[in-house]
Design a protein around this motif. Sequence first.
Motif, PDB file in Angstrom:
ATOM      1  N   UNK A 177       0.863  -1.175   0.000  1.00 36.10           N
ATOM      2  CA  UNK A 177       0.000   0.000   0.000  1.00 36.10           C
ATOM      3  C   UNK A 177       0.907   1.235   0.000  1.00 36.10           C
ATOM      4  N   UNK A 178       0.391   2.417  -0.325  1.00 31.18           N
ATOM      5  CA  UNK A 178       1.237   3.613  -0.348  1.00 31.18           C
ATOM      6  C   UNK A 178       1.802   3.940   1.038  1.00 31.18           C
ATOM      7  N   UNK A 179       3.109   4.099   1.105  1.00 28.16           N
ATOM      8  CA  UNK A 179       3.782   4.538   2.320  1.00 28.16           C
ATOM      9  C   UNK A 179       4.940   5.438   1.896  1.00 28.16           C
ATOM     10  N   UNK A 180       5.726   5.890   2.856  1.00 23.95           N
ATOM     11  CA  UNK A 180       6.908   6.694   2.540  1.00 23.95           C
ATOM     12  C   UNK A 180       8.089   5.824   2.122  1.00 23.95           C
ATOM     13  N   UNK A 181       7.931   4.524   2.224  1.00 27.62           N
ATOM     14  CA  UNK A 181       9.038   3.601   1.969  1.00 27.62           C
ATOM     15  C   UNK A 181       9.111   3.232   0.486  1.00 27.62           C
ATOM     16  N   UNK A 182       9.628   4.137  -0.320  1.00 26.57           N
ATOM     17  CA  UNK A 182       9.782   3.888  -1.757  1.00 26.57           C
ATOM     18  C   UNK A 182      11.255   3.684  -2.084  1.00 26.57           C
ATOM     19  N   UNK A 183      11.512   2.859  -3.083  1.00 29.44           N
ATOM     20  CA  UNK A 183      12.885   2.639  -3.522  1.00 29.44           C
ATOM     21  C   UNK A 183      13.312   3.778  -4.451  1.00 29.44           C
ATOM     22  N   UNK A 184      14.604   3.845  -4.745  1.00 26.19           N
ATOM     23  CA  UNK A 184      15.149   4.926  -5.560  1.00 26.19           C
ATOM     24  C   UNK A 184      14.518   4.926  -6.948  1.00 26.19           C
ATOM     25  N   UNK A 185      14.287   6.127  -7.485  1.00 25.29           N
ATOM     26  CA  UNK A 185      13.761   6.330  -8.840  1.00 25.29           C
ATOM     27  C   UNK A 185      12.308   5.897  -9.011  1.00 25.29           C
ATOM     28  N   UNK A 186      11.558   5.777  -7.919  1.00 23.98           N
ATOM     29  CA  UNK A 186      10.141   5.443  -8.047  1.00 23.98           C
ATOM     30  C   UNK A 186       9.354   6.111  -6.918  1.00 23.98           C
ATOM     31  N   UNK A 187       8.073   6.330  -7.169  1.00 26.30           N
ATOM     32  CA  UNK A 187       7.188   6.893  -6.146  1.00 26.30           C
ATOM     33  C   UNK A 187       6.289   5.824  -5.548  1.00 26.30           C
ATOM     34  N   UNK A 188       6.418   4.585  -6.036  1.00 23.94           N
ATOM     35  CA  UNK A 188       5.542   3.505  -5.598  1.00 23.94           C
ATOM     36  C   UNK A 188       6.239   2.566  -4.611  1.00 23.94           C
ATOM     37  N   UNK A 247      -7.664  -6.153  -4.205  1.00 23.01           N
ATOM     38  CA  UNK A 247      -7.085  -4.912  -4.709  1.00 23.01           C
ATOM     39  C   UNK A 247      -8.148  -3.821  -4.658  1.00 23.01           C
ATOM     40  N   UNK A 248      -7.728  -2.626  -4.337  1.00 24.47           N
ATOM     41  CA  UNK A 248      -8.652  -1.493  -4.237  1.00 24.47           C
ATOM     42  C   UNK A 248      -8.968  -0.913  -5.619  1.00 24.47           C
ATOM     43  N   UNK A 249      -9.922   0.009  -5.652  1.00 25.39           N
ATOM     44  CA  UNK A 249     -10.328   0.658  -6.909  1.00 25.39           C
ATOM     45  C   UNK A 249     -10.014   2.150  -6.861  1.00 25.39           C
ATOM     46  N   UNK A 250      -9.847   2.735  -8.047  1.00 27.72           N
ATOM     47  CA  UNK A 250      -9.606   4.171  -8.126  1.00 27.72           C
ATOM     48  C   UNK A 250     -10.932   4.927  -8.163  1.00 27.72           C
ATOM     49  N   UNK A 251     -10.860   6.235  -8.325  1.00 23.94           N
ATOM     50  CA  UNK A 251     -12.070   7.072  -8.289  1.00 23.94           C
ATOM     51  C   UNK A 251     -13.001   6.809  -9.469  1.00 23.94           C
ATOM     52  N   UNK A 252     -12.488   6.167 -10.512  1.00 23.73           N
ATOM     53  CA  UNK A 252     -13.315   5.824 -11.677  1.00 23.73           C
ATOM     54  C   UNK A 252     -13.888   4.420 -11.594  1.00 23.73           C
ATOM     55  N   UNK A 253     -13.641   3.751 -10.481  1.00 25.44           N
ATOM     56  CA  UNK A 253     -14.190   2.417 -10.304  1.00 25.44           C
ATOM     57  C   UNK A 253     -13.356   1.305 -10.920  1.00 25.44           C
ATOM     58  N   UNK A 286       6.192 -10.570  -7.261  1.00 25.21           N
ATOM     59  CA  UNK A 286       5.486 -10.176  -6.042  1.00 25.21           C
ATOM     60  C   UNK A 286       4.445  -9.119  -6.312  1.00 25.21           C
ATOM     61  N   UNK A 287       4.510  -8.037  -5.538  1.00 25.58           N
ATOM     62  CA  UNK A 287       3.492  -6.990  -5.576  1.00 25.58           C
ATOM     63  C   UNK A 287       4.174  -5.620  -5.597  1.00 25.58           C
ATOM     64  N   UNK A 288       4.324  -5.071  -6.803  1.00 27.76           N
ATOM     65  CA  UNK A 288       4.853  -3.712  -6.957  1.00 27.76           C
ATOM     66  C   UNK A 288       3.652  -2.837  -7.261  1.00 27.76           C
ATOM     67  N   UNK A 289       3.103  -2.232  -6.216  1.00 29.50           N
ATOM     68  CA  UNK A 289       1.802  -1.558  -6.280  1.00 29.50           C
ATOM     69  C   UNK A 289       1.914  -0.220  -7.004  1.00 29.50           C
ATOM     70  N   UNK A 290       0.989   0.041  -7.941  1.00 30.87           N
ATOM     71  CA  UNK A 290       1.107   1.193  -8.824  1.00 30.87           C
ATOM     72  C   UNK A 290       0.100   2.294  -8.512  1.00 30.87           C
ATOM     73  N   UNK A 291      -0.041   2.629  -7.255  1.00 31.91           N
ATOM     74  CA  UNK A 291      -0.957   3.715  -6.889  1.00 31.91           C
ATOM     75  C   UNK A 291      -0.450   4.429  -5.643  1.00 31.91           C
ATOM     76  N   UNK A 292      -0.770   5.739  -5.576  1.00 33.79           N
ATOM     77  CA  UNK A 292      -0.504   6.534  -4.380  1.00 33.79           C
ATOM     78  C   UNK A 292      -1.810   7.029  -3.762  1.00 33.79           C
ATOM     79  N   UNK A 293      -2.951   6.486  -4.203  1.00 36.16           N
ATOM     80  CA  UNK A 293      -4.248   6.900  -3.680  1.00 36.16           C
ATOM     81  C   UNK A 293      -4.370   6.566  -2.192  1.00 36.16           C
ATOM     82  N   UNK A 294      -5.087   7.427  -1.477  1.00 37.48           N
ATOM     83  CA  UNK A 294      -5.346   7.169  -0.063  1.00 37.48           C
ATOM     84  C   UNK A 294      -6.126   5.866   0.094  1.00 37.48           C
ATOM     85  N   UNK A 295      -5.748   5.084   1.088  1.00 34.27           N
ATOM     86  CA  UNK A 295      -6.424   3.826   1.430  1.00 34.27           C
ATOM     87  C   UNK A 295      -6.334   2.766   0.324  1.00 34.27           C
ATOM     88  N   UNK A 296      -5.484   2.970  -0.663  1.00 35.90           N
ATOM     89  CA  UNK A 296      -5.316   1.976  -1.723  1.00 35.90           C
ATOM     90  C   UNK A 296      -4.424   0.840  -1.226  1.00 35.90           C
TER      91      UNK A 296
END
Length: 308
Positions: A110-121, A156-162, A285-295
């Motif tokens: 899930x989105x946290x501050x723990x991102x690896x170098x060169x990525x925001x995910x 898996x969670x959904x975005x604002x567009x469902x 594994x799981x390289x999650x591609x969202x920064x949405x709240x509660x995702x």
Amino acid sequence: MKNFRKEILGLLLIVFISVSATCQEKTSSDSDTKAKTEKKSKKKKRKKRGKVRLPDIDLSHWKVTLPVQNEKGRPYEIDPPEILDFASNEIARPYMYIDSTDGSIVFHAMPTKSTTKNTKYTRSELREQMVPGKNNVNWSFKDGGIMKGTLAMDQVSKDSNGKYHKVIIMQIHGRLSNEQRDLIGEDDNNAPPILKIYWQNGKVRVKTKVLKDISASNEEILHENAWVDDDGFYFEQEVGFRKFTLEVKISEGKMVIVLNGNEYKVYEGIHMQRWGVFENYFKAGNYFQSRDDDAFAKVKFYDLEVSH
């Protein structure tokens, strides 16, 4: 004559009593057998429901990166051999754990501050280590390799567009040798990923890299900005939240991705040939591609094998 009749009646009475007793014994025996069978069946069902299943995945050549920070503020990692006991690691437990009901390892991100170098995910993802505990021994396309896994999207969670959030479930990441790194003046060994396999809204999508300029020199193509993403490819089969199998086969100048053993995507030609300059390693594994709240997303792996 009277005595003879009495004897016949007596014999008939004895036979009748004997037969009745035998029938009663048989009925009682049948009832007992049926009761025992039903008892065993119920016991077997209870045992099956409560059976503990453990994943058959050898982690001795993998390290994991988790979406939580270590004491230095970097993503928390577990190398071999410590990763073999990940289930007892309290820090890892929320992000990588065993589901003993179906024999899988669950990767939770899930989105946290723990991102690896060169990525925001963030990620809860395995990284291949050919020599356990070391990142500096890798493989080339000439060396070849195969990664095969059985997995499923659990939640898996959904975005604002469902639409469901995207998750990268397998990768092949490029790596610069120390000599290449120094040659182009980089401060790390990072190179682009030649393969990213996504779970995207219930389907499997594949993306690779292509050169901006196929006439670029061997030194020029070492730079990350020499490569761009292709348009991507969707497999026809929809996997949804069901279990499915992915196989990645690498050989010199060629990359093949197989879904469920019957649908193929083949990459070969100049871009694959030029990629041969890089070292590589598998990821899963799981390289999650969202920064949405509660995702969030949870990916299950039931088996995972690598060979070279």
